[in-house]
Design a protein around this motif. Structure first.
Motif, mmCIF file in Angstrom:
data_model
loop_
_atom_site.group_PDB
_atom_site.id
_atom_site.type_symbol
_atom_site.label_atom_id
_atom_site.label_comp_id
_atom_site.label_asym_id
_atom_site.label_seq_id
_atom_site.Cartn_x
_atom_site.Cartn_y
_atom_site.Cartn_z
ATOM 1 N N SER A 1 0.832 -1.209 0.000
ATOM 2 C CA SER A 1 0.000 0.000 0.000
ATOM 3 C C SER A 1 0.867 1.261 0.000
ATOM 4 O O SER A 1 0.551 2.248 -0.675
ATOM 5 C CB SER A 1 -0.933 0.002 1.214
ATOM 6 N N ASP B 1 -0.955 4.527 -1.307
ATOM 7 C CA ASP B 1 -2.264 4.442 -0.650
ATOM 8 C C ASP B 1 -2.008 4.381 0.859
ATOM 9 O O ASP B 1 -2.128 3.338 1.493
ATOM 10 C CB ASP B 1 -3.020 3.199 -1.128
ATOM 11 N N VAL C 1 -3.627 5.638 3.344
ATOM 12 C CA VAL C 1 -4.811 5.365 4.167
ATOM 13 C C VAL C 1 -4.980 3.859 4.337
ATOM 14 O O VAL C 1 -5.227 3.357 5.444
ATOM 15 C CB VAL C 1 -6.077 5.989 3.546
ATOM 16 N N ASN C 2 -4.849 3.121 3.242
ATOM 17 C CA ASN C 2 -4.987 1.666 3.313
ATOM 18 C C ASN C 2 -3.880 1.050 4.166
ATOM 19 O O ASN C 2 -4.121 0.128 4.949
ATOM 20 C CB ASN C 2 -4.956 1.067 1.913
ATOM 21 N N GLU D 1 -2.323 2.424 6.676
ATOM 22 C CA GLU D 1 -2.600 2.693 8.089
ATOM 23 C C GLU D 1 -3.796 1.887 8.586
ATOM 24 O O GLU D 1 -3.804 1.425 9.732
ATOM 25 C CB GLU D 1 -2.832 4.186 8.282
ATOM 26 N N CYS D 2 -4.795 1.697 7.721
ATOM 27 C CA CYS D 2 -5.964 0.894 8.109
ATOM 28 C C CYS D 2 -5.553 -0.541 8.423
ATOM 29 O O CYS D 2 -5.997 -1.124 9.417
ATOM 30 C CB CYS D 2 -7.013 0.908 6.997
ATOM 31 N N TYR D 3 -4.701 -1.116 7.576
ATOM 32 C CA TYR D 3 -4.267 -2.496 7.813
ATOM 33 C C TYR D 3 -3.351 -2.600 9.026
ATOM 34 O O TYR D 3 -3.382 -3.593 9.750
ATOM 35 C CB TYR D 3 -3.595 -3.078 6.570
ATOM 36 N N GLU E 1 -3.546 -0.744 11.712
ATOM 37 C CA GLU E 1 -4.435 -0.678 12.873
ATOM 38 C C GLU E 1 -5.239 -1.962 13.008
ATOM 39 O O GLU E 1 -5.437 -2.481 14.121
ATOM 40 C CB GLU E 1 -5.366 0.523 12.723
ATOM 41 N N LEU E 2 -5.682 -2.506 11.873
ATOM 42 C CA LEU E 2 -6.483 -3.734 11.879
ATOM 43 C C LEU E 2 -5.683 -4.913 12.423
ATOM 44 O O LEU E 2 -6.142 -5.645 13.309
ATOM 45 C CB LEU E 2 -6.958 -4.033 10.458
ATOM 46 N N THR F 1 -5.019 -4.735 16.068
ATOM 47 C CA THR F 1 -6.223 -5.118 16.819
ATOM 48 C C THR F 1 -6.411 -6.632 16.806
ATOM 49 O O THR F 1 -6.686 -7.244 17.846
ATOM 50 C CB THR F 1 -7.465 -4.435 16.223
ATOM 51 N N PHE G 1 0.159 5.348 15.427
ATOM 52 C CA PHE G 1 -0.689 4.315 16.021
ATOM 53 C C PHE G 1 -0.033 3.603 17.206
ATOM 54 O O PHE G 1 -0.610 2.665 17.759
ATOM 55 C CB PHE G 1 -1.091 3.287 14.958
#
Length: 298
Positions: free
Chosen positions: A139, A144, A146-147, A149-151, A153-154, A157, A190
């Motif tokens: 990413s 990308d 945003v993608n 950072e989303c992954y 964080e995901l 978690t 994060f």
């Protein structure tokens, strides 16, 4: 502070790595390293050989797998992401074995795991974001962010905070420099720690051409047609990691030092032990009643 190889491929990463577990253990002793992980590509077949080699040399073995991930099983595609999983305890060993079984059952060119399946079996596992073929790195290369950072964080978690972003320093690989430049930003945003690896596929520079020969065989090419493997894909130590970082133009050595320290922290968390290997002969008792009848007749 001592670097621990947490992303390493043995000869059980077929047609890709030339690291023999016994030779690896000897090199680790030379480096004064007392722990090491095995993370073969979509395989746990090398665990027992690796385990024995480590125990013979008073090295703590860490059992892992570099898995191939896809978003779902519905769409057939050769596009897949890498992720490194390490067993912290016996529950982690169980989950890695279970995930390997599921991956093989969903084989499509490679053993495959969906992110949803991984999410269900994270207990006892530590995860790192792997190489430039991991979803976060890919990413970043696609800009990308945003993608990416989303992954991050995901996955953090999914694994209940047992997750690190993996730096690698490969001076001859420009894409990796782009990844390394952005990973510290994600880490800071994060609160996810940075770790580091050499993604080892051979022992040292003397072993490098052997891997090149293996790749020529695997790819059905002439030896001269295969580029030299990256020098930095060797078994690492503190000095080599810092050397590769400097050669890559990475200037913040505090980040490098903390990432090396994180490898030791992760190692201290991973204490799973394999059960002793021994042959298991099946018990055949199907005809016990018949044998008893024969004895009565006789």
């Amino acid at each position: 502070m001592s670097f621990v190889n947490l992303h390493l491929h043995s000869m059980y990463s077929l047609q890709d790595s030339v690291i023999n577990p016994q030779e690896l253990a000897q090199l680790l002793k030379e480096y004064n390293q007392n722990s090491c992980a095995i993370t073969d590509h979509g395989s746990i077949a090398g665990w027992y050989d690796f385990n024995q080699a480590c125990l013979d040399n008073n090295i703590k073995p860490i059992f892992g797998n570099e898995v191939y991930c896809i978003k779902n099983y519905e769409e057939k595609s050769k596009d897949r992401d890498h992720l490194v999983l390490l067993a912290m305890n016996e529950e982690g060993l169980y989950n890695l074995r279970l995930l390997q079984k599921i991956a093989v059952q969903n084989f499509y060119y490679k053993p495959l795991l969906s992110y949803d399946i991984i999410k269900e079996h994270t207990d006892g596992l530590y995860c790192t974001s792997a190489c430039s073929l991991g979803i976060i790195a890919k990413s970043i290369l696609e800009k990308d962010y945003v993608n990416a950072e989303c992954y991050a964080e995901l996955l953090n978690t999914y694994f209940n905070g047992n997750f690190s972003l993996e730096l690698q320093f490969h001076p001859a690989y420009d894409d990796q420099k782009i990844i390394n430049d952005y990973l510290p930003t994600i880490s800071e945003n994060f609160g996810i720690p940075l770790t580091v690896s050499t993604d080892a596929h051979f022992l040292n520079k003397e072993n490098q051409k052997l891997r090149r020969a293996l790749q020529a065989i695997a790819w059905h090419k002439q030896f001269s047609e295969v580029n030299d493997s990256l020098d930095s894909n060797c078994v690492g130590n503190d000095n080599l990691v810092k050397q590769f970082a400097t050669q890559s133009g990475f200037t913040d050595m505090n980040i490098v030092d903390n990432a090396i320290k994180q490898t030791e922290k992760i190692s201290n968390m991973c204490n799973a032990k394999l059960e002793e290997a021994h042959p298991k002969v099946p018990l055949f008792n199907k005809h016990d009643k018949l044998d008893a009848l024969f004895k009565e007749v006789i």
